[in-house]
Design a protein around this motif. Structure first.
Motif, PDB file in Angstrom:
ATOM      1  N   LEU A   1     -11.053  39.586   1.283  1.00 52.78           N
ATOM      2  CA  LEU A   1     -12.145  40.418   1.789  1.00 52.78           C
ATOM      3  C   LEU A   1     -11.870  40.868   3.220  1.00 52.78           C
ATOM      4  O   LEU A   1     -12.161  42.023   3.587  1.00 52.78           O
ATOM      5  CB  LEU A   1     -13.462  39.641   1.724  1.00 52.78           C
ATOM      6  N   VAL A   2     -11.326  39.980   4.044  1.00 53.71           N
ATOM      7  CA  VAL A   2     -10.995  40.325   5.435  1.00 53.71           C
ATOM      8  C   VAL A   2     -10.042  41.510   5.483  1.00 53.71           C
ATOM      9  O   VAL A   2     -10.224  42.450   6.276  1.00 53.71           O
ATOM     10  CB  VAL A   2     -10.387  39.102   6.153  1.00 53.71           C
ATOM     11  N   GLN A   3      -9.014  41.491   4.634  1.00 51.76           N
ATOM     12  CA  GLN A   3      -8.038  42.579   4.661  1.00 51.76           C
ATOM     13  C   GLN A   3      -8.622  43.881   4.131  1.00 51.76           C
ATOM     14  O   GLN A   3      -8.259  44.967   4.601  1.00 51.76           O
ATOM     15  CB  GLN A   3      -6.791  42.185   3.859  1.00 51.76           C
ATOM     16  N   VAL A   4      -9.528  43.803   3.154  1.00 58.49           N
ATOM     17  CA  VAL A   4     -10.195  45.021   2.666  1.00 58.49           C
ATOM     18  C   VAL A   4     -11.053  45.632   3.780  1.00 58.49           C
ATOM     19  O   VAL A   4     -11.034  46.853   4.001  1.00 58.49           O
ATOM     20  CB  VAL A   4     -11.049  44.702   1.423  1.00 58.49           C
ATOM     21  N   ILE A   5     -11.799  44.779   4.484  1.00 62.09           N
ATOM     22  CA  ILE A   5     -12.616  45.276   5.600  1.00 62.09           C
ATOM     23  C   ILE A   5     -11.724  45.854   6.695  1.00 62.09           C
ATOM     24  O   ILE A   5     -12.041  46.897   7.294  1.00 62.09           O
ATOM     25  CB  ILE A   5     -13.510  44.153   6.142  1.00 62.09           C
TER      26      ILE A   5
END
Length: 342
Positions: free
Chosen positions: A26-30
């Motif tokens: 999720l961090v990398q998508v954000i």
């Protein structure tokens, strides 16, 4: 009765590990969305230092109250040893890899595959599989059309004086960002063992970062009008401060506590893949063959390393269960002790 406790602890650890892997995805998508939004915001005229100041202050205003009210019971005192460990403990924060076992070999191989995917996305472009010339022109109209040319600071001007162009300077800055991020994670991992309040660690990090950023902006931002933001720029700052900074660094710090610096760092190559995907959705930019091949390699490499880490964790838990149920001490494997300890 010790074995069930270990089993439950192993299940809890496994659940936290899965959650940490999901959190890092999720961090990398954000982050991918942050790069797209920030690219548009910076290219329409917002000052990059002002943008960073507002972003960091917003993130700090979220992290500091959360850390204070959520962790005030578990937060240890910030003594001098803990303070200096924020800078120096990372020198010893390395991950062990056993190259004589299949898990260690898979970790090294997965890391190489993941890095190769990121390199392939950067160096190999290939034909556009989605989107075309019209999409490229529309992206250029959004990204290149500016009300005024962006002024170059003294550092950028110095590089330009040595014959570098802006693209090469961008690559140098990205390399520096990767090195700083790796050092940040390496320092943070051992700090979290000594100071386990992860939200407080993230808040302290942003406090120091925001202080330095404010000082830099005061020195180098000369025009008062640069501190005023349009409505679209305010929305970009809100996304950057709330999601890409406060939420992301809270999740990243917690995941670093669970997974370690090496695994957390390995998720960074997902950023170009998510950025390319989101750029296609929101900006209409084309997706090239190199991006797809690189993304496949990154995902395969992440799976290899995650599988190896899971196998190592299962082996450790199984070994603890056997040792606890049999009453055999790990340090004295040939000495049996009964229930009386004799």
């Amino acid at each position: 009765m010790a074995a069930p406790a270990i089993v439950n602890g192993g299940d809890a650890t496994e659940r936290e590990t899965r959650m940490a892997h999901s959190a890092m995805t999720l961090v990398q998508v954000i982050n991918g969305g942050y790069h797209v939004i920030t690219k548009v915001a910076l290219n329409v005229g917002v000052n990059q230092l002002v943008f960073c100041v507002f972003r960091d202050l917003l993130a700090l205003s979220i992290l500091a109250p959360l850390a204070f009210f959520r962790e005030r019971r578990i937060r240890p005192p910030m003594n001098r040893s803990v303070f200096f460990s924020l800078f120096f403990l990372g020198l010893a924060g390395t991950e062990k890899v056993n190259l004589f076992k299949i898990e260690g070999q898979t970790k090294v191989g997965g890391t190489l595959v993941c890095v190769s995917g990121a390199i392939a996305m950067a160096l190999f472009r290939g034909p556009a599989l989605f989107g075309g010339k019209d999409a490229v022109d529309s992206v250029k109209s959004v990204i290149i059309d500016r009300s005024q040319p962006e002024p170059n600071g003294w550092l950028i001007s110095s590089f330009l004086g040595f014959g570098f162009d802006l693209w090469h300077i961008g690559v140098i800055c990205l390399i520096g960002n990767c090195m700083c991020m790796a050092a940040f994670l390496a320092v943070q991992a051992p700090v979290l063992k000594k100071y386990p309040a992860y939200l407080s660690v993230a808040a302290y990090s942003y406090f120091f970062g925001a202080s330095i950023m404010i000082t830099t902006a005061i020195l180098f931002v000369r025009e008062p009008k640069d501190w005023s933001l349009t409505q679209s720029e305010v929305l970009a700052v809100i996304f950057a401060g709330v999601f890409a900074s406060a939420l992301n660094y809270g999740l990243l710090t917690w995941s670093n506590k669970i997974l370690g610096a090496a695994l957390v760092s390995l998720y960074n190559p997902l950023q170009p893949a998510t950025s390319a995907f989101l750029s296609t959705i929101f900006l209409g930019s084309p997706i090239y063959l190199g991006s797809i091949l690189g993304g496949i390699l990154i995902i395969c490499g992440l799976y290899m390393v995650t599988w190896a880490s899971y196998r190592e964790q299962q082996t450790t838990v199984s070994g603890n269960e056997i040792a606890s149920s049999s009453g055999v001490r790990i340090s004295e494997p040939l000495i049996y002790r009964d229930e009386t300890g004799k």
